[in-house]
Design a protein around this motif. Structure first.
Motif, PDB file in Angstrom:
ATOM      1  N   ARG A 178       0.818  -1.210   0.000  1.00 15.96           N
ATOM      2  CA  ARG A 178       0.000   0.000   0.000  1.00 15.96           C
ATOM      3  C   ARG A 178       0.855   1.265   0.000  1.00 15.96           C
ATOM      4  O   ARG A 178       0.574   2.213  -0.725  1.00 15.96           O
ATOM      5  N   PHE A 179       1.908   1.303   0.811  1.00 17.78           N
ATOM      6  CA  PHE A 179       2.638   2.542   1.010  1.00 17.78           C
ATOM      7  C   PHE A 179       3.946   2.655   0.229  1.00 17.78           C
ATOM      8  O   PHE A 179       4.428   3.752   0.003  1.00 17.78           O
ATOM      9  N   PHE A 180       4.528   1.528  -0.176  1.00 18.55           N
ATOM     10  CA  PHE A 180       5.824   1.601  -0.856  1.00 18.55           C
ATOM     11  C   PHE A 180       5.803   1.091  -2.294  1.00 18.55           C
ATOM     12  O   PHE A 180       6.525   1.612  -3.130  1.00 18.55           O
ATOM     13  N   ALA A 181       5.008   0.085  -2.573  1.00 17.27           N
ATOM     14  CA  ALA A 181       5.087  -0.560  -3.889  1.00 17.27           C
ATOM     15  C   ALA A 181       3.835  -0.373  -4.742  1.00 17.27           C
ATOM     16  O   ALA A 181       3.746  -0.965  -5.808  1.00 17.27           O
ATOM     17  N   ALA A 182       2.892   0.423  -4.319  1.00 15.27           N
ATOM     18  CA  ALA A 182       1.616   0.548  -5.040  1.00 15.27           C
ATOM     19  C   ALA A 182       1.810   1.030  -6.474  1.00 15.27           C
ATOM     20  O   ALA A 182       1.248   0.464  -7.415  1.00 15.27           O
ATOM     21  N   LYS A 183       2.621   2.070  -6.662  1.00 18.49           N
ATOM     22  CA  LYS A 183       2.840   2.620  -8.006  1.00 18.49           C
ATOM     23  C   LYS A 183       3.516   1.596  -8.915  1.00 18.49           C
ATOM     24  O   LYS A 183       3.127   1.398 -10.069  1.00 18.49           O
ATOM     25  N   GLU A 184       4.526   0.926  -8.393  1.00 23.53           N
ATOM     26  CA  GLU A 184       5.258  -0.068  -9.169  1.00 23.53           C
ATOM     27  C   GLU A 184       4.354  -1.250  -9.546  1.00 23.53           C
ATOM     28  O   GLU A 184       4.387  -1.729 -10.687  1.00 23.53           O
ATOM     29  N   LEU A 185       3.528  -1.708  -8.613  1.00 22.44           N
ATOM     30  CA  LEU A 185       2.631  -2.824  -8.897  1.00 22.44           C
ATOM     31  C   LEU A 185       1.578  -2.432  -9.934  1.00 22.44           C
ATOM     32  O   LEU A 185       1.218  -3.239 -10.787  1.00 22.44           O
ATOM     33  N   LYS A 186       1.125  -1.204  -9.885  1.00 16.25           N
ATOM     34  CA  LYS A 186       0.163  -0.721 -10.880  1.00 16.25           C
ATOM     35  C   LYS A 186       0.798  -0.695 -12.273  1.00 16.25           C
ATOM     36  O   LYS A 186       0.162  -1.064 -13.265  1.00 16.25           O
ATOM     37  N   GLU A 187       2.072  -0.294 -12.335  1.00 13.81           N
ATOM     38  CA  GLU A 187       2.785  -0.291 -13.615  1.00 13.81           C
ATOM     39  C   GLU A 187       2.934  -1.711 -14.163  1.00 13.81           C
ATOM     40  O   GLU A 187       2.801  -1.935 -15.368  1.00 13.81           O
ATOM     41  N   TYR A 188       3.193  -2.674 -13.282  1.00 17.67           N
ATOM     42  CA  TYR A 188       3.303  -4.065 -13.727  1.00 17.67           C
ATOM     43  C   TYR A 188       1.950  -4.584 -14.231  1.00 17.67           C
ATOM     44  O   TYR A 188       1.886  -5.332 -15.206  1.00 17.67           O
TER      45      TYR A 188
END
Length: 163
Positions: free
Chosen positions: A133-143
């Protein structure tokens, strides 16, 4: 919100292509390994069946593919190609092709924590959700977007064999 609670994110859920006309069936089935190799997927043909039904054949091929994107994210795809009433025909140009009633079903999902480093319960599960939620949300959305674009490319490749 809620994106971090799921370990598997379905990106494409049973996308269907139906086609009742001419199709380069052999070219279609041969294009799948080429496409998967070009994008570094591990894949195998789960099943291939062919039945003679009298007026035409029935051909069914099922494929499973996966790619480890990172140590945390993995892409998985499943493809079912079912062709009924397959008949070889010769076009006016002299070209030999096939006519069939074709159904292709494609599914794609992103698997998070595919190595199972976080236990699916207790505090480790809370830490995993907090991390996403706080650290990897943007990266996971890109994947997720990357997997969607790859699946759209696969669909376009498969549609190119429909005449």
């Amino acid at each position: 919100m809620g994106f971090e609670k799921q370990r598997e994110i379905p990106v494409i859920v049973q996308y269907q292509i139906t086609h009742h006309a001419y199709v380069d069936l052999i070219g279609l089935l041969k294009s799948l390994p080429v496409w998967f190799n070009g994008r570094q997927y591990d894949f195998y043909e789960k099943g291939l069946g062919e039945k003679d039904l009298g007026p035409g054949y029935e051909v069914e091929s099922e494929w499973v593919a996966s790619r480890e994107v990172t140590e945390y994210v993995k892409f998985e795809m499943s493809i079912l190609v079912r062709a009924k009433d397959v008949r070889k025909v010769v076009l006016e140009t002299g070209e030999e092709t096939y006519w069939s009633r074709l159904l292709i079903v494609i599914g794609a999902k992103m698997v998070k924590d595919w190595q199972g480093k976080f236990k699916p319960y207790g505090t480790e599960e809370l830490f995993r959700q907090w991390y996403e939620r706080f650290f990897a949300a943007k990266e996971l959305k890109e994947y997720t977007n990357k997997l969607a674009m790859e699946t759209v490319d696969l669909i376009a490749t498969m549609k190119s064999f429909l005449q």
